[in-house]
Motif scaffolding. Structure first.
Motif, PDB file in Angstrom:
ATOM      1  N   PRO A 153       1.307  26.898  11.671  1.00 34.54           N
ATOM      2  CA  PRO A 153       1.330  27.127  10.228  1.00 34.54           C
ATOM      3  C   PRO A 153       1.939  25.937   9.479  1.00 34.54           C
ATOM      4  N   LEU A 154       2.271  24.870  10.218  1.00 33.62           N
ATOM      5  CA  LEU A 154       2.927  23.696   9.624  1.00 33.62           C
ATOM      6  C   LEU A 154       2.081  22.437   9.710  1.00 33.62           C
ATOM      7  N   THR A 155       0.796  22.572  10.013  1.00 33.00           N
ATOM      8  CA  THR A 155      -0.037  21.388  10.229  1.00 33.00           C
ATOM      9  C   THR A 155      -0.019  20.448   9.028  1.00 33.00           C
ATOM     10  N   LYS A 156      -0.190  20.966   7.827  1.00 32.33           N
ATOM     11  CA  LYS A 156      -0.199  20.102   6.642  1.00 32.33           C
ATOM     12  C   LYS A 156       1.156  19.432   6.450  1.00 32.33           C
ATOM     13  N   GLN A 157       2.223  20.192   6.580  1.00 36.11           N
ATOM     14  CA  GLN A 157       3.564  19.635   6.391  1.00 36.11           C
ATOM     15  C   GLN A 157       3.858  18.571   7.461  1.00 36.11           C
ATOM     16  N   ASN A 158       3.485  18.855   8.708  1.00 36.86           N
ATOM     17  CA  ASN A 158       3.705  17.877   9.774  1.00 36.86           C
ATOM     18  C   ASN A 158       2.877  16.618   9.554  1.00 36.86           C
ATOM     19  N   ARG A 159       1.642  16.781   9.108  1.00 35.73           N
ATOM     20  CA  ARG A 159       0.778  15.625   8.837  1.00 35.73           C
ATOM     21  C   ARG A 159       1.363  14.775   7.704  1.00 35.73           C
ATOM     22  N   ASP A 160       1.839  15.436   6.649  1.00 33.93           N
ATOM     23  CA  ASP A 160       2.445  14.695   5.536  1.00 33.93           C
ATOM     24  C   ASP A 160       3.716  13.974   5.979  1.00 33.93           C
ATOM     25  N   THR A 161       4.516  14.626   6.818  1.00 34.26           N
ATOM     26  CA  THR A 161       5.731  13.993   7.345  1.00 34.26           C
ATOM     27  C   THR A 161       5.375  12.788   8.198  1.00 34.26           C
ATOM     28  N   LEU A 162       4.370  12.951   9.049  1.00 36.67           N
ATOM     29  CA  LEU A 162       3.919  11.833   9.887  1.00 36.67           C
ATOM     30  C   LEU A 162       3.485  10.652   9.024  1.00 36.67           C
ATOM     31  N   GLN A 163       2.714  10.929   7.997  1.00 43.38           N
ATOM     32  CA  GLN A 163       2.218   9.863   7.119  1.00 43.38           C
ATOM     33  C   GLN A 163       3.378   9.148   6.427  1.00 43.38           C
ATOM     34  N   LEU A 164       4.292   9.894   5.818  1.00 41.12           N
ATOM     35  CA  LEU A 164       5.410   9.271   5.101  1.00 41.12           C
ATOM     36  C   LEU A 164       6.360   8.555   6.064  1.00 41.12           C
ATOM     37  N   GLY A 165       6.586   9.124   7.230  1.00 41.94           N
ATOM     38  CA  GLY A 165       7.436   8.467   8.221  1.00 41.94           C
ATOM     39  C   GLY A 165       6.821   7.175   8.726  1.00 41.94           C
ATOM     40  N   THR A 166       5.510   7.175   8.901  1.00 42.19           N
ATOM     41  CA  THR A 166       4.822   5.974   9.370  1.00 42.19           C
ATOM     42  C   THR A 166       4.837   4.887   8.308  1.00 42.19           C
ATOM     43  N   ILE A 167       4.701   5.266   7.049  1.00 43.51           N
ATOM     44  CA  ILE A 167       4.804   4.285   5.955  1.00 43.51           C
ATOM     45  C   ILE A 167       6.194   3.647   5.976  1.00 43.51           C
ATOM     46  N   ALA A 168       7.222   4.483   6.052  1.00 43.36           N
ATOM     47  CA  ALA A 168       8.599   3.975   6.063  1.00 43.36           C
ATOM     48  C   ALA A 168       8.820   3.048   7.256  1.00 43.36           C
ATOM     49  N   LEU A 169       8.365   3.449   8.425  1.00 41.21           N
ATOM     50  CA  LEU A 169       8.539   2.641   9.631  1.00 41.21           C
ATOM     51  C   LEU A 169       7.793   1.320   9.517  1.00 41.21           C
ATOM     52  N   PHE A 217      -4.760   4.359   3.794  1.00 45.59           N
ATOM     53  CA  PHE A 217      -4.485   3.517   2.632  1.00 45.59           C
ATOM     54  C   PHE A 217      -4.290   4.339   1.362  1.00 45.59           C
ATOM     55  N   ASN A 218      -5.221   5.246   1.075  1.00 42.96           N
ATOM     56  CA  ASN A 218      -5.152   6.004  -0.183  1.00 42.96           C
ATOM     57  C   ASN A 218      -3.894   6.863  -0.245  1.00 42.96           C
ATOM     58  N   SER A 219      -3.571   7.511   0.849  1.00 48.44           N
ATOM     59  CA  SER A 219      -2.376   8.341   0.884  1.00 48.44           C
ATOM     60  C   SER A 219      -1.119   7.491   0.715  1.00 48.44           C
TER      61      SER A 219
END
Length: 191
Positions: A154-170, A43-45
């Motif tokens: 080395p991309l865990t944060k970037q992948n997590r942020d992408t997952l979060q934003l993609g899930t919001i959009a979906l 929710f917060n993110s």
């Protein structure tokens, strides 16, 4: 007569002030209510991300979808750039191959996003859902391939942020697919 003019100006000023005070709150509530109903996202993110774009303050649910696509496109582009930068470092061959694969997947995802907005505006929600699901699959593949050989991504944060934003959009697209045009804590309005 002078007192009538000052009263009507005062009343008009109060109504205008009330409009500007209430409207952003109602739109902020739309962001928060949308994020609450998106079960798969933090929710917060979600609220922080959507509210970071000033257009969300004046957006309806479909407008929040457009905001979420722009946020996701920005994330995809910045991650692609980040991968290009870190590839210049010294990596073992397997990690270098993973990074190369991720760079390609993020590039493909960025290209897919060019089709998302026109399809979304045309109401082709099933197509948009398919493309966004592909973006999420690429993110998952990018992250998981590192662990297949015990490597730390080395991309865990970037992948997590992408997952979060993609899930919001979906999630927002799913609401639109279901005909939902607005929501609040007490009700969901369907077309």
């Amino acid at each position: 007569m002078a007192s009538q003019v000052s009263v009507s100006i005062s009343t008009s000023s109060l109504l205008l002030l009330a409009f500007f005070l209430v409207t952003p709150r109602a739109r902020s509530d739309l962001v928060r209510d949308t994020c609450k109903k998106c079960a798969e996202v933090d929710f917060n993110s979600c609220a922080r991300s959507l509210e970071s774009d000033p257009r969300s303050r004046g957006a309806d649910l479909r407008g929040l979808g457009l905001v979420s696509f722009d946020l996701l496109r920005g994330q995809l582009a910045s991650t692609g750039e980040y991968i290009r930068r870190i590839m210049s470092r010294k990596w073992d061959p397997y990690t270098r191959r993973c990074l190369s694969d991720c760079k390609e997947m993020y590039g493909d995802s960025s290209s897919r996003m060019e089709d998302v907005i026109p399809a979304y505006r045309a109401g082709r929600y099933a197509d948009v859902q398919t493309w966004l699901s592909g973006v999420l699959t690429y993110e998952d593949t990018c992250e998981s391939q590192f662990s297949e050989r015990g490597k730390v991504s080395p991309l865990t944060k970037q992948n997590r942020d992408t997952l979060q934003l993609g899930t919001i959009a979906l999630c927002i697209v799913d609401f639109c697919q279901d005909g939902i045009v607005t929501m609040d804590r007490n009700k969901v309005v369907v077309e």
